[in-house]
Write an enzyme that holds these catalytic residues in place. Structure first.
Site, mmCIF file in Angstrom:
data_model
loop_
_atom_site.group_PDB
_atom_site.id
_atom_site.type_symbol
_atom_site.label_atom_id
_atom_site.label_comp_id
_atom_site.label_asym_id
_atom_site.label_seq_id
_atom_site.Cartn_x
_atom_site.Cartn_y
_atom_site.Cartn_z
ATOM 1 N N CYS A 132 36.601 -2.005 54.263
ATOM 2 C CA CYS A 132 36.609 -2.785 53.025
ATOM 3 C C CYS A 132 38.033 -3.224 52.699
ATOM 4 C CB CYS A 132 36.000 -1.992 51.872
ATOM 5 S SG CYS A 132 36.767 -0.399 51.611
ATOM 6 N N CYS A 158 31.134 -17.102 34.590
ATOM 7 C CA CYS A 158 31.068 -15.776 33.966
ATOM 8 C C CYS A 158 32.258 -15.642 33.031
ATOM 9 C CB CYS A 158 31.071 -14.686 35.042
ATOM 10 S SG CYS A 158 30.647 -13.067 34.379
#
Ligand SMILES: C[S@@+](CC[C@H](N)C(=O)[O-])C[C@H]1O[C@@H](n2cnc3c(N)ncnc32)[C@H](O)[C@@H]1O
Length: 449
Positions: free
Chosen positions: A405, A83
């Site tokens: 998280c 990417c």
């Protein structure tokens, strides 16, 4: 700029200095760790085994921060970056040079290290990390920023650590092809209609951000354009948010031009969300995350469950068919309205939702609902304050399922719960964010009966 190397101990590096360093390991948050002349240097863009030239961006007494500007010798196990935008690796995929298996083992190790070193915890079972279903094109939401380059409007990501530099994006491999096409359509409109990007430095211009959200299972797409107050031709988006002043945020008065609410499915439930509400950004892995939370909750049908930080009710509603009743608490009123409608939409009658902060809302909830058997926690990255942990302790639940998280905030929260009599039993990392250092995990804490 001056040159230094790690061979000779140097004086404290200063901002702008170029260092040649070898990356030894990875720190929490994903930066490489190197040593230069006795200083620890955290290098953005450096992976273990890399030798890089790094520019110092911050210099403190005991450590420095830097960003890799040249890869002098790549680590032997580096994989080609896929990417890439205009020659620059995607700022949203800083770990893409690491083989996926290594990303997974680093994440599992970092969970272990945080719990042991920060939390002083041991005796728990650290389960294998659940690998992602999709290593690429897995995000159901991406937020882009407008900028200007060579006199032309561009749309992409902020360069790492730079609020004033945008990397233009054409095909981001974290987004679906449809999501990329939607972003490119908005950029084409901006160029065609000559609507300029907002320039924070000069406080001029119009276009600030674009959020593209997708219901992966429903095929729905929702675009939201964030601008300064201005008049311009109708944009090809669903929602338009206007922000006055110079805040860097993206929340503000929002008008609908198209799809106002987005629908997504998890398991056999269907959820609708308003644009301000949180939704897990990896649909496929959210299902696995909630499955682990369900397993840890150990429900047998009659339990009362508190779902604190419930968002649009996804965890609680997933558990509702296995529980006696579910009570969700969440600070964003739009999300609670969504949660109530989601319960109704899915024919779930034993779930109740209240808008409140966890800090002030737990005691009233205890009074209204009675003591829970299980508390599910799913806070933002900052975790729980000590005071909120005390409120959770007042619930006297047999089991606490903590969806985190950020293992570095889970660790002190879990330590406080353990100090008060809970045992940390099991922890399972779930990879929601391939190609990035972000770590999600579920922890089970139990109180002796
Ligand atoms: C990580 S999200 C989890 C949401 C939901 N459990 C899910 O899986 O989609 C955290 C949620 O906590 C909410 N929140 C943040 N601070 C809060 C607070 N002090 N009290 C209650 N909810 C809060 C946010 O609005 C957000 O919806």
């Amino acid at each position: 700029m001056t040159q230094a190397t790690d061979e000779k101990p140097a004086a404290r590096p200063h901002r702008g200095e170029l260092l040649e360093v070898e990356i030894d390991s990875l720190a929490f948050g994903g930066r490489g760790v190197a040593r230069a002349g006795g200083y620890v240097v955290f290098v953005a863009g450096g992976l273990p085994g890399d030798r890089v030239r790094a520019e110092v961006t911050k210099s403190k007494r005991r450590f420095a921060e830097a960003r890799a500007v040249e890869l002098l010798r790549p680590a032997a196990d580096r994989v080609a970056e896929r990417c890439v935008h205009g020659g620059e690796p995607c700022p949203g995929a800083p770990w893409q040079g690491l083989p996926y298996e290594l990303q997974l083992s680093h994440k599992r190790d970092q969970v272990d290290e945080a719990l042991r070193r920060i939390g002083g915890l041991d005796g728990f079972e650290l389960e294998e990390i659940a690998p992602a279903v999709e290593e690429w094109r897995y995000r159901n939401k991406l937020e882009y920023s407008f900028g200007r380059s060579d006199g032309e409007t561009i749309l992409g990501f902020h360069e790492r650590g730079r609020w004033d530099r945008i990397v233009a994006v054409e095909d981001c491999l974290l987004a679906s092809e449809r999501g990329n096409a939607a972003r490119n359509e908005v950029l084409a409109w901006a160029r065609r209609e000559s609507v300029p990007a907002y320039e924070r430095r000069e406080r001029t211009g119009v276009l600030r951000n674009l959020t593209v959200r997708e219901g992966r299972r429903t095929g729905q797409l929702q675009t939201r354009l964030v601008t300064a107050p201005a008049r311009f031709p109708k944009p090809p988006v669903d929602l338009h948010t206007v922000i006055e002043g110079d805040s860097g945020g993206t929340s503000g008065p929002t008008g609908a031009l198209g799809r106002e609410r987005l629908a997504e499915e998890l398991g056999d439930l269907r959820f609708e969300m308003s644009h301000d509400a949180f939704f897990q950004t990896n649909t496929e892995m959210a299902e696995q995350l909630y499955a682990v939370a369900g397993e840890y909750a150990g429900l047998s049908g009659g339990e009362r469950v508190f779902d604190l930080y419930c968002g649009i009710g996804t965890i609680g509603l997933t558990l509702a068919s296995r529980a006696g009743e579910v009570w969700g608490l969440e600070i964003v009123p739009e999300a609670i309205a969504d949660a109530e409608q989601n319960a109704e939409r899915n024919g779930i009658g034993n779930a109740h939702f209240r808008t409140a902060s966890a800090r002030t809302g737990v005691r009233p909830l205890l009074e209204e609902a009675g003591r829970p058997d299980v508390v599910v926690l799913d806070p933002p990255r900052a975790g729980l304050s000590q005071k909120i942990v005390r409120r959770v302790l007042e619930c006297e639940a047999k089991r606490i399922v903590y969806v985190s998280c950020n293992p570095t905030t889970l660790a002190p929260n879990a330590a406080q719960l353990v100090e008060a009599g809970y045992r940390l039993r099991r922890v399972k990392p779930v990879d929601m964010f391939p190609q990035t250092p972000h770590i999600e995990c579920v922890a089970l804490l139990e109180r002796d009966a």
